[in-house]
Design a protein around this motif. Structure first.
Motif, PDB file in Angstrom:
ATOM      1  N   THR A 240       0.660  -1.196  -0.098  1.00 52.92           N
ATOM      2  CA  THR A 240       0.147   0.072  -0.079  1.00 52.92           C
ATOM      3  C   THR A 240       1.049   1.220  -0.111  1.00 52.92           C
ATOM      4  O   THR A 240       0.560   2.081  -0.760  1.00 52.92           O
ATOM      5  CB  THR A 240      -0.793  -0.089   1.093  1.00 52.92           C
ATOM      6  OG1 THR A 240      -1.826  -1.219   1.174  1.00 52.92           O
ATOM      7  CG2 THR A 240      -1.901   1.479   1.078  1.00 52.92           C
ATOM      8  N   THR A 241       1.781   1.319   0.958  1.00 57.01           N
ATOM      9  CA  THR A 241       2.662   2.533   1.077  1.00 57.01           C
ATOM     10  C   THR A 241       3.564   2.927  -0.265  1.00 57.01           C
ATOM     11  O   THR A 241       3.560   3.792  -0.773  1.00 57.01           O
ATOM     12  CB  THR A 241       3.457   2.578   2.320  1.00 57.01           C
ATOM     13  OG1 THR A 241       2.678   2.395   3.341  1.00 57.01           O
ATOM     14  CG2 THR A 241       4.341   3.775   2.397  1.00 57.01           C
ATOM     15  N   ASN A 242       4.125   1.634  -0.851  1.00 54.80           N
ATOM     16  CA  ASN A 242       5.030   1.999  -2.006  1.00 54.80           C
ATOM     17  C   ASN A 242       4.305   2.292  -3.241  1.00 54.80           C
ATOM     18  O   ASN A 242       4.723   2.863  -4.046  1.00 54.80           O
ATOM     19  CB  ASN A 242       5.592   0.390  -2.318  1.00 54.80           C
ATOM     20  CG  ASN A 242       6.810   0.226  -1.165  1.00 54.80           C
ATOM     21  OD1 ASN A 242       6.849   0.906  -0.324  1.00 54.80           O
ATOM     22  ND2 ASN A 242       7.601  -0.509  -1.612  1.00 54.80           N
ATOM     23  N   ILE A 243       3.039   1.757  -3.440  1.00 55.58           N
ATOM     24  CA  ILE A 243       2.088   2.036  -4.254  1.00 55.58           C
ATOM     25  C   ILE A 243       1.661   3.330  -4.446  1.00 55.58           C
ATOM     26  O   ILE A 243       1.372   4.199  -5.436  1.00 55.58           O
ATOM     27  CB  ILE A 243       0.671   1.156  -4.317  1.00 55.58           C
ATOM     28  CG1 ILE A 243       0.999  -0.113  -4.837  1.00 55.58           C
ATOM     29  CG2 ILE A 243      -0.416   1.662  -5.438  1.00 55.58           C
ATOM     30  CD1 ILE A 243      -0.318  -1.081  -4.621  1.00 55.58           C
ATOM     31  N   ARG A 244       1.424   4.161  -3.285  1.00 53.28           N
ATOM     32  CA  ARG A 244       0.984   5.391  -2.982  1.00 53.28           C
ATOM     33  C   ARG A 244       2.255   6.256  -3.683  1.00 53.28           C
ATOM     34  O   ARG A 244       1.970   7.223  -4.201  1.00 53.28           O
ATOM     35  CB  ARG A 244       0.857   5.711  -1.527  1.00 53.28           C
ATOM     36  CG  ARG A 244      -0.544   5.270  -0.933  1.00 53.28           C
ATOM     37  CD  ARG A 244      -0.887   5.482   0.323  1.00 53.28           C
ATOM     38  NE  ARG A 244      -2.008   4.969   1.048  1.00 53.28           N
ATOM     39  CZ  ARG A 244      -2.441   4.861   2.052  1.00 53.28           C
ATOM     40  NH1 ARG A 244      -1.708   5.226   3.032  1.00 53.28           N
ATOM     41  NH2 ARG A 244      -3.740   4.282   2.377  1.00 53.28           N
TER      42      ARG A 244
END
Length: 223
Positions: free
Chosen positions: A186-190
């Motif tokens: 999730t964080t890396n996708i953001r």
């Protein structure tokens, strides 16, 4: 196999997700996979594109390192049993390998110390509680998936790296499959989406000014 209907929902950060799903177990185990593509981030940038691109490979390398770390301790990872799976209407190999997956009830998972998948997770799909070497066997190639959606705590929409091949035993009952937690993206996708977004108007102007040589001096002179 039966296909289920439903409105198609785009996968956020699709290019990054596709890249992660494309890695073989050999790629994941290779600590130097992106060694020659990650360069030192410069102190100055001539364009906003150069600025954004300079962080792309470091983010990919970080995602790869997280996955390698999780697979190295795979035998300790929590898991959940998959009760059933079927193709969605968006199932279109070789890229759009979407499945609707039903898990055991959440209460059962919690009682057994199991794992409840969340949106953004990368999970390994296997018919055994694997050790590192068990993820890529001749009759069971390395198979991972991205959790795109979670409904009612135990119904998932996933994007798989390959079609799921579940064998039936002699009594015609399908072999048990498990979802093993690897990482959450999730964080890396953001971050990926921010780096690849099309900036317009004031946002683009602000970044452009910050990247200008001596911008700090110019701004100070205006105070």
């Amino acid at each position: 196999m039966e296909k289920t209907a439903g409105k198609k929902k785009e996968v956020p950060g699709r290019r990054l997700v596709d890249l992660v799903l494309s890695w073989s177990i050999k790629d994941v185990r290779n600590e130097d996979l992106y060694k020659n593509q990650v360069r030192q981030i410069p102190l100055k940038f001539s364009t906003t594109t150069e600025y954004m691109n300079s962080f792309t490979y470091p983010l990919i390398e970080e995602t790869h390192a997280d996955l390698l770390s999780s697979i190295s301790t795979l035998h300790l990872a929590p898991s959940c049993e998959i009760l059933s799976f079927k193709q969605t209407k968006d199932f279109k190999p070789p890229k759009d390998i979407f499945y609707l997956v039903t898990l055991k009830s959440v209460s059962g998972l919690q009682k057994n110390g199991g794992y409840e998948p969340m949106i953004g997770d990368i999970i390994a799909l296997t018919n055994v509680r694997p050790k590192f070497k068990d993820l890529d066997r001749p009759n069971r190639p390395f198979l991972v998936a991205f959790v795109q959606r979670v409904k009612d705590d135990n119904i998932l929409t996933i994007l798989a790296s390959k079609p799921i091949l579940a064998e039936e035993r002699e009594n015609k009952k399908r072999e048990t499959l498990y979802a093993i937690c690897l990482i959450n993206m999730t964080t890396n996708i953001r971050i990926w989406r921010a780096l690849n977004s099309q900036l317009e108007g004031k946002n683009l102007d602000i970044i452009g000014k910050v990247l200008q040589p001596n911008s700090a001096v110019r701004n100070h002179s205006l105070l």
